[in-house]
Motif scaffolding. Structure first.
Motif, PDB file in Angstrom:
ATOM      1  N   GLU A  74       0.649  -1.303  -0.093  1.00 47.49           N
ATOM      2  CA  GLU A  74       0.057   0.269   0.597  1.00 47.49           C
ATOM      3  C   GLU A  74       0.601   1.188   0.103  1.00 47.49           C
ATOM      4  O   GLU A  74       0.625   2.279  -0.816  1.00 47.49           O
ATOM      5  CB  GLU A  74      -1.129   0.021   1.226  1.00 47.49           C
ATOM      6  CG  GLU A  74      -2.054  -1.131   0.722  1.00 47.49           C
ATOM      7  CD  GLU A  74      -2.802  -1.184   1.891  1.00 47.49           C
ATOM      8  OE1 GLU A  74      -2.202  -0.786   3.700  1.00 47.49           O
ATOM      9  OE2 GLU A  74      -3.740  -1.802   2.042  1.00 47.49           O
ATOM     10  N   GLU A  75       2.214   1.111   1.016  1.00 44.94           N
ATOM     11  CA  GLU A  75       3.121   2.316   0.903  1.00 44.94           C
ATOM     12  C   GLU A  75       3.912   2.258  -0.647  1.00 44.94           C
ATOM     13  O   GLU A  75       4.985   3.596  -0.428  1.00 44.94           O
ATOM     14  CB  GLU A  75       3.746   2.040   2.112  1.00 44.94           C
ATOM     15  CG  GLU A  75       2.676   2.362   2.996  1.00 44.94           C
ATOM     16  CD  GLU A  75       3.749   2.321   4.805  1.00 44.94           C
ATOM     17  OE1 GLU A  75       4.923   2.101   4.182  1.00 44.94           O
ATOM     18  OE2 GLU A  75       3.086   2.507   5.756  1.00 44.94           O
ATOM     19  N   GLY A  76       3.943   1.800  -1.509  1.00 46.87           N
ATOM     20  CA  GLY A  76       4.292   1.273  -3.213  1.00 46.87           C
ATOM     21  C   GLY A  76       5.621   0.549  -2.546  1.00 46.87           C
ATOM     22  O   GLY A  76       6.566   1.091  -3.390  1.00 46.87           O
ATOM     23  N   GLY A  77       5.783  -0.330  -1.501  1.00 49.09           N
ATOM     24  CA  GLY A  77       6.497  -0.723  -1.200  1.00 49.09           C
ATOM     25  C   GLY A  77       7.332  -2.230  -1.734  1.00 49.09           C
ATOM     26  O   GLY A  77       5.695  -3.191  -2.069  1.00 49.09           O
ATOM     27  N   GLN A  78       7.833  -3.411  -1.343  1.00 51.68           N
ATOM     28  CA  GLN A  78       8.045  -4.559  -0.950  1.00 51.68           C
ATOM     29  C   GLN A  78       8.339  -5.429   0.604  1.00 51.68           C
ATOM     30  O   GLN A  78       8.693  -4.673   1.778  1.00 51.68           O
ATOM     31  CB  GLN A  78       9.422  -5.212  -1.714  1.00 51.68           C
ATOM     32  CG  GLN A  78       9.034  -4.570  -3.345  1.00 51.68           C
ATOM     33  CD  GLN A  78       8.134  -5.335  -4.495  1.00 51.68           C
ATOM     34  OE1 GLN A  78       7.251  -6.416  -3.944  1.00 51.68           O
ATOM     35  NE2 GLN A  78       7.676  -4.592  -5.593  1.00 51.68           N
ATOM     36  N   PHE A  79       7.069  -6.729   0.345  1.00 49.85           N
ATOM     37  CA  PHE A  79       7.729  -7.018   1.858  1.00 49.85           C
ATOM     38  C   PHE A  79       8.698  -8.067   1.727  1.00 49.85           C
ATOM     39  O   PHE A  79       9.550  -8.391   0.865  1.00 49.85           O
ATOM     40  CB  PHE A  79       6.346  -8.478   2.362  1.00 49.85           C
ATOM     41  CG  PHE A  79       5.731  -8.951   3.030  1.00 49.85           C
ATOM     42  CD1 PHE A  79       5.548  -8.799   3.839  1.00 49.85           C
ATOM     43  CD2 PHE A  79       6.644 -10.090   3.034  1.00 49.85           C
ATOM     44  CE1 PHE A  79       4.862  -9.057   5.104  1.00 49.85           C
ATOM     45  CE2 PHE A  79       6.458 -10.713   4.336  1.00 49.85           C
ATOM     46  CZ  PHE A  79       6.282 -10.163   5.954  1.00 49.85           C
ATOM     47  N   ASP A  80       9.308  -7.862   2.818  1.00 52.20           N
ATOM     48  CA  ASP A  80      10.971  -8.013   3.915  1.00 52.20           C
ATOM     49  C   ASP A  80      10.959  -8.258   4.311  1.00 52.20           C
ATOM     50  O   ASP A  80      10.605  -8.323   6.195  1.00 52.20           O
ATOM     51  CB  ASP A  80      11.350  -6.409   3.657  1.00 52.20           C
ATOM     52  CG  ASP A  80      13.103  -6.426   3.921  1.00 52.20           C
ATOM     53  OD1 ASP A  80      13.525  -7.237   3.640  1.00 52.20           O
ATOM     54  OD2 ASP A  80      13.957  -5.604   4.337  1.00 52.20           O
ATOM     55  N   TYR A  81      10.826 -10.130   4.431  1.00 53.03           N
ATOM     56  CA  TYR A  81      11.538 -11.182   5.091  1.00 53.03           C
ATOM     57  C   TYR A  81      12.442 -10.104   6.019  1.00 53.03           C
ATOM     58  O   TYR A  81      12.550 -10.928   7.771  1.00 53.03           O
ATOM     59  CB  TYR A  81      11.488 -12.275   4.611  1.00 53.03           C
ATOM     60  CG  TYR A  81      10.032 -13.033   3.919  1.00 53.03           C
ATOM     61  CD1 TYR A  81       9.318 -13.301   5.190  1.00 53.03           C
ATOM     62  CD2 TYR A  81       9.712 -12.795   3.275  1.00 53.03           C
ATOM     63  CE1 TYR A  81       8.533 -14.034   4.565  1.00 53.03           C
ATOM     64  CE2 TYR A  81       8.869 -13.134   2.338  1.00 53.03           C
ATOM     65  CZ  TYR A  81       7.741 -14.150   3.245  1.00 53.03           C
ATOM     66  OH  TYR A  81       6.683 -14.703   2.434  1.00 53.03           O
ATOM     67  N   SER A  82      13.360 -10.348   5.845  1.00 50.86           N
ATOM     68  CA  SER A  82      14.950  -9.942   6.805  1.00 50.86           C
ATOM     69  C   SER A  82      14.313  -8.688   7.746  1.00 50.86           C
ATOM     70  O   SER A  82      14.861  -8.356   8.685  1.00 50.86           O
ATOM     71  CB  SER A  82      15.630  -8.769   6.068  1.00 50.86           C
ATOM     72  OG  SER A  82      15.193  -7.671   5.364  1.00 50.86           O
ATOM     73  N   ALA A  83      13.270  -7.862   7.160  1.00 48.48           N
ATOM     74  CA  ALA A  83      12.936  -6.771   8.085  1.00 48.48           C
ATOM     75  C   ALA A  83      11.643  -7.683   9.820  1.00 48.48           C
ATOM     76  O   ALA A  83      11.738  -6.435  10.419  1.00 48.48           O
ATOM     77  CB  ALA A  83      12.338  -6.082   7.906  1.00 48.48           C
ATOM     78  N   ILE A  84      11.378  -8.326   9.875  1.00 47.08           N
ATOM     79  CA  ILE A  84      10.129  -9.728  10.682  1.00 47.08           C
ATOM     80  C   ILE A  84      11.821  -9.655  11.929  1.00 47.08           C
ATOM     81  O   ILE A  84      12.581 -10.272  11.663  1.00 47.08           O
ATOM     82  CB  ILE A  84      10.036 -10.600  10.079  1.00 47.08           C
ATOM     83  CG1 ILE A  84       9.069  -9.600   8.991  1.00 47.08           C
ATOM     84  CG2 ILE A  84       9.015 -10.878  11.262  1.00 47.08           C
ATOM     85  CD1 ILE A  84       8.212 -11.074   8.295  1.00 47.08           C
ATOM     86  N   ASN A  85      11.212  -9.312  13.018  1.00 47.42           N
ATOM     87  CA  ASN A  85      12.149  -9.488  14.122  1.00 47.42           C
ATOM     88  C   ASN A  85      11.170 -11.299  14.972  1.00 47.42           C
ATOM     89  O   ASN A  85       9.697 -10.570  15.100  1.00 47.42           O
ATOM     90  CB  ASN A  85      11.665  -9.076  14.706  1.00 47.42           C
ATOM     91  CG  ASN A  85      12.497  -8.997  16.208  1.00 47.42           C
ATOM     92  OD1 ASN A  85      13.141 -10.408  16.529  1.00 47.42           O
ATOM     93  ND2 ASN A  85      12.360  -8.052  17.528  1.00 47.42           N
ATOM     94  N   TYR A  86      11.648 -11.704  15.202  1.00 51.71           N
ATOM     95  CA  TYR A  86      11.204 -13.773  15.149  1.00 51.71           C
ATOM     96  C   TYR A  86      11.737 -13.820  16.794  1.00 51.71           C
ATOM     97  O   TYR A  86      11.425 -14.919  17.301  1.00 51.71           O
ATOM     98  CB  TYR A  86      11.124 -15.013  14.328  1.00 51.71           C
ATOM     99  CG  TYR A  86      10.263 -14.383  13.156  1.00 51.71           C
ATOM    100  CD1 TYR A  86       9.281 -15.207  12.956  1.00 51.71           C
ATOM    101  CD2 TYR A  86      11.220 -14.278  12.312  1.00 51.71           C
ATOM    102  CE1 TYR A  86       8.849 -15.306  12.021  1.00 51.71           C
ATOM    103  CE2 TYR A  86      10.536 -14.202  10.885  1.00 51.71           C
ATOM    104  CZ  TYR A  86       9.232 -15.050  10.779  1.00 51.71           C
ATOM    105  OH  TYR A  86       8.251 -14.416   9.531  1.00 51.71           O
ATOM    106  N   GLY A  87      12.415 -12.784  17.105  1.00 51.90           N
ATOM    107  CA  GLY A  87      12.462 -13.281  18.669  1.00 51.90           C
ATOM    108  C   GLY A  87      12.306 -11.771  19.678  1.00 51.90           C
ATOM    109  O   GLY A  87      11.397 -10.949  19.624  1.00 51.90           O
TER     110      GLY A  87
END
Length: 265
Positions: A225-238
């Motif tokens: 919606e903001e014109g970007g791409q989904f970034d898995y590396s930005a997800i914090n799983y801890g």
């Protein structure tokens, strides 16, 4: 009884109350919150600890990713005497109200996966046991956590059905992916994950109790919606989000235990 083929547990290893994280590495972190805990088994994606939490016998078994391995865990744990299942994991928000750090209590799931179709027709609903849902809501309120209650998009294909051009390898996509998430928003499906439908359907047909709660770690729609791409590396799983998840999962199961004790009097 002989150990179950995949999870390698027997009826002497499994408590009636079972937590189901996806990640095997999360199991010992959950068990650290208990008063007593011991390692039971580690085979493939399934790690199991059993112990005691505030006087409640409890087991934690990892399911791995997706409904196929989750169904195997539920099947084999049920054969070992498990009665109540609570999936505890991570989720990505679909509606804008669900943001990272929020707790999401799933009372139902859209069955965009194939495993449960092996058990029941597609018309059969994936719904959580109301006692599990009520206990999760009670617990979230008591802990002062921001939470949502609603329907999950439970899916097999992680890299599918999103609007970004690079969702799948080599820009593979089909036209319906452009509208899949926006259609889910219209249907008020609030967040997405990959295991809840198996827990809900199998526990219901086995006449056991099952439900799911997750912590939100990302938004499936915000980047596009903001014109970007989904970034898995930005997800914090801890960090604090997972600590919050581990605590509310243990406390929700404890609330179920207390409610059971009160009902038995």
């Amino acid at each position: 009884m002989d150990p179950q083929y995949h999870i390698k547990t027997t009826d002497k290893d499994v408590a009636p109350y079972v937590l189901l994280p996806g990640d095997p590495h999360r199991v010992p972190l959950v068990a650290k919150l208990w008063d007593e805990a011991h390692f039971v088994a580690d085979n493939r994606e399934h790690v199991t600890y059993t112990g005691v939490y505030k006087g409640m016998p409890i087991t934690c078994t990892s399911t791995g990713m997706g409904c196929p391995s989750t169904a195997i865990a539920v099947e084999e744990l049920a054969r070992c005497g498990a009665k109540t299942f609570l999936r505890m994991g991570t989720t990505a928000g679909i509606v804008p109200q669900v943001v990272p750090g929020d707790i999401v209590i799933f009372d139902s799931a859209c069955r965009f996966e194939g495993t449960t179709r092996c058990y029941v027709p597609i018309e059969y609903p994936a719904v959580a046991d109301h006692e599990v849902v009520e206990a999760a809501i009670q617990t979230a309120k008591r802990l002062g956590l921001k939470y949502h209650v609603g329907t999950s998009r439970c899916i097999d294909g992680l890299y599918t059905r999103r609007p970004e051009i690079n969702t799948s390898f080599n820009n593979y996509r089909t036209h319906d992916w452009d509208y899949f998430l926006s259609d889910l928003q219209q249907m008020n499906v609030i967040a997405g994950e990959m295991e809840s439908a198996a827990v809900m359907v199998l526990s219901r047909i086995f006449r056991l109790r099952g439900g799911a709660l997750c912590v939100c770690v990302a938004s499936l729609t915000k980047a596009f919606e903001e014109g970007g791409q989904f970034d898995y590396s930005a997800i914090n799983y801890g960090g604090s989000s997972i600590e919050k998840l581990n605590l509310i999962a243990c406390e929700t199961m404890y609330q179920i235990f207390l409610n059971d004790q009160a009902a038995a009097k």
